[in-house]
Design a protein around this motif. Structure first.
Motif, PDB file in Angstrom:
ATOM      1  N   SER A  18       0.829  -1.208   0.000  1.00 39.60           N
ATOM      2  CA  SER A  18       0.000   0.000   0.000  1.00 39.60           C
ATOM      3  C   SER A  18       0.863   1.259   0.000  1.00 39.60           C
ATOM      4  N   HIS A  19       0.501   2.192  -0.859  1.00 36.89           N
ATOM      5  CA  HIS A  19       1.219   3.469  -0.922  1.00 36.89           C
ATOM      6  C   HIS A  19       0.992   4.297   0.342  1.00 36.89           C
ATOM      7  N   SER A  20      -0.070   3.979   1.052  1.00 35.09           N
ATOM      8  CA  SER A  20      -0.345   4.787   2.253  1.00 35.09           C
ATOM      9  C   SER A  20       0.256   4.158   3.517  1.00 35.09           C
ATOM     10  N   ASN A  21       1.081   3.118   3.342  1.00 32.22           N
ATOM     11  CA  ASN A  21       1.764   2.530   4.501  1.00 32.22           C
ATOM     12  C   ASN A  21       2.607   3.611   5.193  1.00 32.22           C
ATOM     13  N   PRO A  22       2.563   3.662   6.537  1.00 30.28           N
ATOM     14  CA  PRO A  22       3.297   4.733   7.240  1.00 30.28           C
ATOM     15  C   PRO A  22       4.802   4.716   6.982  1.00 30.28           C
ATOM     16  N   ILE A  23       5.384   3.537   6.743  1.00 27.89           N
ATOM     17  CA  ILE A  23       6.844   3.514   6.495  1.00 27.89           C
ATOM     18  C   ILE A  23       7.150   4.119   5.120  1.00 27.89           C
ATOM     19  N   VAL A  24       6.268   3.853   4.164  1.00 24.37           N
ATOM     20  CA  VAL A  24       6.452   4.464   2.836  1.00 24.37           C
ATOM     21  C   VAL A  24       6.391   5.987   2.976  1.00 24.37           C
ATOM     22  N   LYS A  25       5.430   6.451   3.762  1.00 26.65           N
ATOM     23  CA  LYS A  25       5.299   7.907   3.962  1.00 26.65           C
ATOM     24  C   LYS A  25       6.525   8.453   4.697  1.00 26.65           C
ATOM     25  N   GLU A  26       7.015   7.684   5.662  1.00 30.37           N
ATOM     26  CA  GLU A  26       8.185   8.137   6.423  1.00 30.37           C
ATOM     27  C   GLU A  26       9.396   8.291   5.486  1.00 30.37           C
ATOM     28  N   ILE A  27       9.600   7.302   4.615  1.00 30.86           N
ATOM     29  CA  ILE A  27      10.759   7.362   3.705  1.00 30.86           C
ATOM     30  C   ILE A  27      10.611   8.534   2.731  1.00 30.86           C
ATOM     31  N   LYS A  28       9.394   8.741   2.235  1.00 23.22           N
ATOM     32  CA  LYS A  28       9.168   9.896   1.352  1.00 23.22           C
ATOM     33  C   LYS A  28       9.527  11.196   2.072  1.00 23.22           C
ATOM     34  N   GLY A  29       9.111  11.290   3.321  1.00 25.16           N
ATOM     35  CA  GLY A  29       9.395  12.499   4.117  1.00 25.16           C
ATOM     36  C   GLY A  29      10.893  12.688   4.312  1.00 25.16           C
ATOM     37  N   LEU A  30      11.611  11.575   4.544  1.00 26.98           N
ATOM     38  CA  LEU A  30      13.069  11.670   4.746  1.00 26.98           C
ATOM     39  C   LEU A  30      13.754  12.152   3.477  1.00 26.98           C
ATOM     40  N   ILE A  31      13.236  11.725   2.334  1.00 26.75           N
ATOM     41  CA  ILE A  31      13.836  12.168   1.072  1.00 26.75           C
ATOM     42  C   ILE A  31      13.498  13.638   0.817  1.00 26.75           C
ATOM     43  N   ALA A  32      12.250  14.002   1.139  1.00 28.14           N
ATOM     44  CA  ALA A  32      11.782  15.334   0.731  1.00 28.14           C
ATOM     45  C   ALA A  32      12.296  16.469   1.609  1.00 28.14           C
ATOM     46  N   GLN A  33      12.421  16.249   2.914  1.00 26.94           N
ATOM     47  CA  GLN A  33      12.652  17.412   3.779  1.00 26.94           C
ATOM     48  C   GLN A  33      13.739  17.200   4.830  1.00 26.94           C
ATOM     49  N   ARG A  34      14.621  18.189   4.907  1.00 35.35           N
ATOM     50  CA  ARG A  34      15.700  18.165   5.898  1.00 35.35           C
ATOM     51  C   ARG A  34      15.128  18.071   7.313  1.00 35.35           C
ATOM     52  N   LYS A  35      14.029  18.795   7.529  1.00 33.04           N
ATOM     53  CA  LYS A  35      13.393  18.810   8.854  1.00 33.04           C
ATOM     54  C   LYS A  35      13.090  17.375   9.323  1.00 33.04           C
ATOM     55  N   HIS A  36      12.558  16.565   8.430  1.00 33.30           N
ATOM     56  CA  HIS A  36      12.230  15.184   8.806  1.00 33.30           C
ATOM     57  C   HIS A  36      13.506  14.386   9.081  1.00 33.30           C
ATOM     58  N   ARG A  37      14.532  14.609   8.248  1.00 35.35           N
ATOM     59  CA  ARG A  37      15.792  13.869   8.452  1.00 35.35           C
ATOM     60  C   ARG A  37      16.402  14.227   9.793  1.00 35.35           C
ATOM     61  N   THR A  38      16.395  15.523  10.099  1.00 41.71           N
ATOM     62  CA  THR A  38      17.017  15.966  11.344  1.00 41.71           C
ATOM     63  C   THR A  38      16.246  15.446  12.546  1.00 41.71           C
ATOM     64  N   GLN A  39      14.909  15.558  12.487  1.00 42.29           N
ATOM     65  CA  GLN A  39      14.101  15.091  13.627  1.00 42.29           C
ATOM     66  C   GLN A  39      14.301  13.597  13.876  1.00 42.29           C
ATOM     67  N   ALA A  40      14.344  12.821  12.793  1.00 38.99           N
ATOM     68  CA  ALA A  40      14.441  11.363  12.958  1.00 38.99           C
ATOM     69  C   ALA A  40      15.887  10.901  13.113  1.00 38.99           C
ATOM     70  N   GLY A  41      16.851  11.754  12.734  1.00 38.93           N
ATOM     71  CA  GLY A  41      18.259  11.336  12.750  1.00 38.93           C
ATOM     72  C   GLY A  41      18.538  10.264  11.716  1.00 38.93           C
ATOM     73  N   LEU A  42      17.759  10.269  10.638  1.00 42.05           N
ATOM     74  CA  LEU A  42      17.866   9.231   9.608  1.00 42.05           C
ATOM     75  C   LEU A  42      18.104   9.873   8.242  1.00 42.05           C
ATOM     76  N   PHE A  43      18.533   9.065   7.293  1.00 36.72           N
ATOM     77  CA  PHE A  43      18.639   9.543   5.913  1.00 36.72           C
ATOM     78  C   PHE A  43      18.506   8.356   4.963  1.00 36.72           C
ATOM     79  N   VAL A  44      18.306   8.705   3.694  1.00 33.32           N
ATOM     80  CA  VAL A  44      18.055   7.686   2.676  1.00 33.32           C
ATOM     81  C   VAL A  44      19.224   7.640   1.696  1.00 33.32           C
ATOM     82  N   ALA A  45      19.667   6.440   1.374  1.00 34.78           N
ATOM     83  CA  ALA A  45      20.669   6.268   0.310  1.00 34.78           C
ATOM     84  C   ALA A  45      20.119   5.237  -0.672  1.00 34.78           C
ATOM     85  N   GLU A  46      20.088   5.629  -1.936  1.00 34.15           N
ATOM     86  CA  GLU A  46      19.503   4.761  -2.954  1.00 34.15           C
ATOM     87  C   GLU A  46      20.574   3.899  -3.597  1.00 34.15           C
TER      88      GLU A  46
END
Ligand SMILES: C[S@@+](CC[C@H](N)C(=O)[O-])C[C@H]1O[C@@H](n2cnc3c(N)ncnc32)[C@H](O)[C@@H]1O
Length: 279
Positions: A18-46
């Motif tokens: 499902s596209h609306s799965n919360p983890i899918v949304k979380e990863i999209k947020g990490l890619i899209a916004q620094r604020k999300h990366r900083t808050q979560a202390g996470l980042f995405v590498a493809e």
């Protein structure tokens, strides 16, 4: 740490359709916004190469999303097994979900989510260092990624981000490092703390400057070297310039005002590191 992944630290495999799965949304947020990366202390590498680099270098991995192409790929399977053994949640997804996560028509076969890692200025041991590169307010993700990659190639000790810099964990920066992000120590600091640190540096503090009086090929690079590179628009600011023992210049003969920051860093690093670089 925050986010839906917080409670899923034990290694496991999960199918997501499902596209609306919360983890899918979380990863999209990490890619899209620094604020999300900083808050979560996470980042995405493809990509599989970056996943392999990260795992080999011992970075903590939160999720590894694997698409259909990865299921028959032995290296991808090995990466998934290694990530799972380290507590990551393996996400089995279809290509449409990978595309949506990464906003790409042709996504990579794997996408990893890792814990950010930087170190403090106080952790730098000048007596154990040869060359640290300090970047004054670097703004361009491609420049930063290229500089991290170059610092890795020449065996520099690490990269210091001074002041308001672009995010080293943005997906564009990570991509431009080509995996070197996982091998080069990174420090983030304020200008004030950096100036204090530079004043106590036991070796040479070398600034690159368009008004520099010393040809970069003739400068004395007494180790350990602290190399300062300026902002893309404004160059090194006055206090950073004053912190240098030497201001070097790369000669130019054409009409270009200056060199690109990453190119200037590469040229200078290859000169400074020449004694260490032999084929
Ligand atoms: C695009 S340049 C900045 C140009 C800016 N307008 C200025 O006046 O400094 C970005 C950085 O690359 C380095 N750089 C670029 N060209 C250089 C050159 N010919 N000699 C020394 N450093 C150079 C310097 O660190 C500079 O601050």
């Amino acid at each position: 740490m925050s986010g839906p992944g917080k409670t899923t630290r034990v290694g496991a495999v999960k199918q997501i359709t499902s596209h609306s799965n919360p983890i899918v949304k979380e990863i999209k947020g990490l890619i899209a916004q620094r604020k999300h990366r900083t808050q979560a202390g996470l980042f995405v590498a493809e990509g599989l190469k970056l996943a392999t680099d990260a795992l080999e270098a011992g970075w903590d991995i939160r999720y590894l999303a694997i698409g259909p192409d990865a299921r028959d790929n032995p290296i991808a399977q090995q990466a998934a097994a290694s990530a799972k053994a380290r507590g990551a949640l393996i996400l089995e997804v279809n290509t449409a979900i990978l595309s949506a996560m990464t906003r790409k028509d042709n996504p990579q076969m794997v996408v990893g989510v890792y814990e950010q890692r930087t170190q403090s200025l106080a952790s730098i041991r000048p007596e154990e260092a040869t060359t640290w590169v300090a970047l004054d307010r670097v703004r361009d993700p491609g420049n930063l990624g290229t500089i991290i990659r170059t610092a890795d190639a020449v065996g520099a000790s690490g990269v210091i981000l001074v002041g308001d810099c672009t995010d080293p964990f943005a997906v564009e920066t990570v991509r431009a490092t080509m995996g070197s992000l996982f091998h080069v120590p990174l420090v983030k600091t304020t200008r004030e703390a950096f100036l204090d640190f530079a004043a106590k540096w036991p070796g040479s503090v070398v600034g690159t400057h368009l008004e520099g009086s010393v040809d970069y090929r003739k400068a004395e690079y007494g180790e350990p070297v602290l190399l300062l590179m300026g902002n893309e628009q404004q160059g090194l600011d006055a206090p950073m310039t004053s912190a240098c023992n030497t201001l070097i210049r790369i000669p130019q003969v054409g009409q270009a005002d200056s060199l690109n920051l990453a190119v200037a860093t590469g040229i200078t690093l290859y000169e400074i590191r020449r004694p260490y670089l032999e084929l």
